[in-house]
Design a protein around this motif. Structure first.
Motif, PDB file in Angstrom:
ATOM      1  N   THR A  46       0.897  -1.173  -0.020  1.00  0.00           N
ATOM      2  CA  THR A  46      -0.006   0.038   0.006  1.00  0.00           C
ATOM      3  C   THR A  46       0.813   1.118   0.016  1.00  0.00           C
ATOM      4  OG1 THR A  46      -0.199   0.147   2.460  1.00  0.00           O
ATOM      5  CG2 THR A  46      -1.669  -1.050   1.364  1.00  0.00           C
ATOM      6  N   ARG A  47       0.391   2.346  -0.112  1.00  0.00           N
ATOM      7  CA  ARG A  47       1.058   3.621  -0.197  1.00  0.00           C
ATOM      8  C   ARG A  47       1.490   3.732   0.957  1.00  0.00           C
ATOM      9  NH1 ARG A  47       1.191   8.264  -3.481  1.00  0.00           N
ATOM     10  NH2 ARG A  47       1.511  10.079  -2.203  1.00  0.00           N
ATOM     11  N   LYS A  48       1.000   3.691   2.111  1.00  0.00           N
ATOM     12  CA  LYS A  48       1.629   3.827   3.569  1.00  0.00           C
ATOM     13  C   LYS A  48       2.683   2.734   3.788  1.00  0.00           C
ATOM     14  CE  LYS A  48       0.235   3.759   8.439  1.00  0.00           C
ATOM     15  NZ  LYS A  48      -0.653   3.842   9.417  1.00  0.00           N
ATOM     16  N   GLN A  49       2.585   1.742   3.363  1.00  0.00           N
ATOM     17  CA  GLN A  49       3.835   0.651   3.456  1.00  0.00           C
ATOM     18  C   GLN A  49       5.144   1.110   2.807  1.00  0.00           C
ATOM     19  OE1 GLN A  49       1.831  -2.733   2.435  1.00  0.00           O
ATOM     20  NE2 GLN A  49       1.553  -3.532   4.470  1.00  0.00           N
ATOM     21  N   LEU A  50       4.690   1.658   1.332  1.00  0.00           N
ATOM     22  CA  LEU A  50       5.847   2.172   0.573  1.00  0.00           C
ATOM     23  C   LEU A  50       6.582   3.308   1.072  1.00  0.00           C
ATOM     24  CD1 LEU A  50       6.972   1.409  -2.186  1.00  0.00           C
ATOM     25  CD2 LEU A  50       5.419   2.829  -3.044  1.00  0.00           C
ATOM     26  N   VAL A  51       5.790   4.172   1.347  1.00  0.00           N
ATOM     27  CA  VAL A  51       6.375   5.474   2.224  1.00  0.00           C
ATOM     28  C   VAL A  51       7.199   4.955   3.479  1.00  0.00           C
ATOM     29  CG1 VAL A  51       5.971   7.509   3.635  1.00  0.00           C
ATOM     30  CG2 VAL A  51       4.527   7.070   1.387  1.00  0.00           C
ATOM     31  N   ASN A  52       6.564   4.059   4.372  1.00  0.00           N
ATOM     32  CA  ASN A  52       7.426   3.599   5.519  1.00  0.00           C
ATOM     33  C   ASN A  52       8.679   2.869   5.188  1.00  0.00           C
ATOM     34  OD1 ASN A  52       7.754   3.106   7.918  1.00  0.00           O
ATOM     35  ND2 ASN A  52       6.561   1.050   8.250  1.00  0.00           N
ATOM     36  N   TYR A  53       8.653   1.946   3.862  1.00  0.00           N
ATOM     37  CA  TYR A  53       9.770   1.221   3.592  1.00  0.00           C
ATOM     38  C   TYR A  53      10.818   2.042   3.082  1.00  0.00           C
ATOM     39  CZ  TYR A  53       6.995  -3.221   3.877  1.00  0.00           C
ATOM     40  OH  TYR A  53       5.960  -4.232   4.099  1.00  0.00           O
ATOM     41  N   THR A  54      10.409   3.327   2.324  1.00  0.00           N
ATOM     42  CA  THR A  54      11.360   4.359   1.745  1.00  0.00           C
ATOM     43  C   THR A  54      12.129   4.838   2.830  1.00  0.00           C
ATOM     44  OG1 THR A  54       9.856   4.403  -0.312  1.00  0.00           O
ATOM     45  CG2 THR A  54      11.259   6.069   0.174  1.00  0.00           C
ATOM     46  N   LEU A  55      11.323   5.375   3.966  1.00  0.00           N
ATOM     47  CA  LEU A  55      11.927   6.069   4.898  1.00  0.00           C
ATOM     48  C   LEU A  55      13.053   5.323   5.546  1.00  0.00           C
ATOM     49  CD1 LEU A  55       8.850   8.174   6.329  1.00  0.00           C
ATOM     50  CD2 LEU A  55      10.803   9.144   4.787  1.00  0.00           C
ATOM     51  N   VAL A  56      12.611   4.008   5.960  1.00  0.00           N
ATOM     52  CA  VAL A  56      13.556   3.131   6.524  1.00  0.00           C
ATOM     53  C   VAL A  56      14.777   2.926   5.603  1.00  0.00           C
ATOM     54  CG1 VAL A  56      13.997   0.668   7.195  1.00  0.00           C
ATOM     55  CG2 VAL A  56      11.779   1.624   7.805  1.00  0.00           C
ATOM     56  N   VAL A  57      14.694   2.744   4.390  1.00  0.00           N
ATOM     57  CA  VAL A  57      15.737   2.737   3.706  1.00  0.00           C
ATOM     58  C   VAL A  57      16.757   3.949   3.575  1.00  0.00           C
ATOM     59  CG1 VAL A  57      16.462   2.319   1.105  1.00  0.00           C
ATOM     60  CG2 VAL A  57      14.882   0.653   2.113  1.00  0.00           C
ATOM     61  N   LEU A  58      15.991   5.043   3.384  1.00  0.00           N
ATOM     62  CA  LEU A  58      16.778   6.379   3.481  1.00  0.00           C
ATOM     63  C   LEU A  58      17.602   6.446   4.906  1.00  0.00           C
ATOM     64  CD1 LEU A  58      14.294   8.611   1.361  1.00  0.00           C
ATOM     65  CD2 LEU A  58      16.631   7.530   0.890  1.00  0.00           C
ATOM     66  N   GLY A  59      16.658   6.125   5.868  1.00  0.00           N
ATOM     67  CA  GLY A  59      17.548   6.322   7.213  1.00  0.00           C
ATOM     68  C   GLY A  59      18.544   5.138   7.486  1.00  0.00           C
ATOM     69  N   PHE A  60      18.391   4.323   6.768  1.00  0.00           N
ATOM     70  CA  PHE A  60      19.586   3.081   7.137  1.00  0.00           C
ATOM     71  C   PHE A  60      20.763   3.635   5.990  1.00  0.00           C
ATOM     72  CE2 PHE A  60      21.800  -0.462   5.192  1.00  0.00           C
ATOM     73  CZ  PHE A  60      22.143  -1.205   6.386  1.00  0.00           C
ATOM     74  N   ILE A  61      20.648   4.277   4.870  1.00  0.00           N
ATOM     75  CA  ILE A  61      21.471   4.512   3.958  1.00  0.00           C
ATOM     76  C   ILE A  61      22.125   6.037   4.559  1.00  0.00           C
ATOM     77  CG2 ILE A  61      22.002   5.981   2.041  1.00  0.00           C
ATOM     78  CD1 ILE A  61      19.767   4.238   0.792  1.00  0.00           C
TER      79      ILE A  61
END
Length: 92
Positions: A46-61
């Motif tokens: 879903t859009r919420k999951q996609l935004v959440n996954y993107t933020l997690v990846v950017l935070g990890f990077i």
């Protein structure tokens, strides 16, 4: 003793030799069928999951960038101190 599995012998009857071997084009066709079957199992987030996954990846990077930058600074200063005689402090 009828519930024990039968033991395999060295040679199997020709009618029970297993599935028919596929030719070159049959294997290619089977591969694409399996690809389609696996793609049908994919669930779109879903859009919420996609935004959440993107933020997690950017935070990890960001975390990894800071970690590598810090380690590079520390090891660079250490190598400069050991081999070049530069002081460890100041860091710039």
């Amino acid at each position: 003793m009828s519930d024990t599995p039968a033991k395999k012998t060295g040679s199997a009857p020709s009618s029970a030799s297993g599935p028919k071997k596929l030719g070159f084009f049959g294997r290619i066709l089977q591969f694409f069928r399996e690809v389609v079957a696996e793609l049908e199992k994919v669930v779109t987030p879903t859009r919420k999951q996609l935004v959440n996954y993107t933020l997690v990846v950017l935070g990890f990077i960001l975390f990894m960038m800071l970690l590598v930058t810090g380690l590079d600074l520390v090891f660079g200063k250490l190598v400069g101190f050991v081999f070049g005689g530069t002081p460890l402090w100041p860091l710039w």
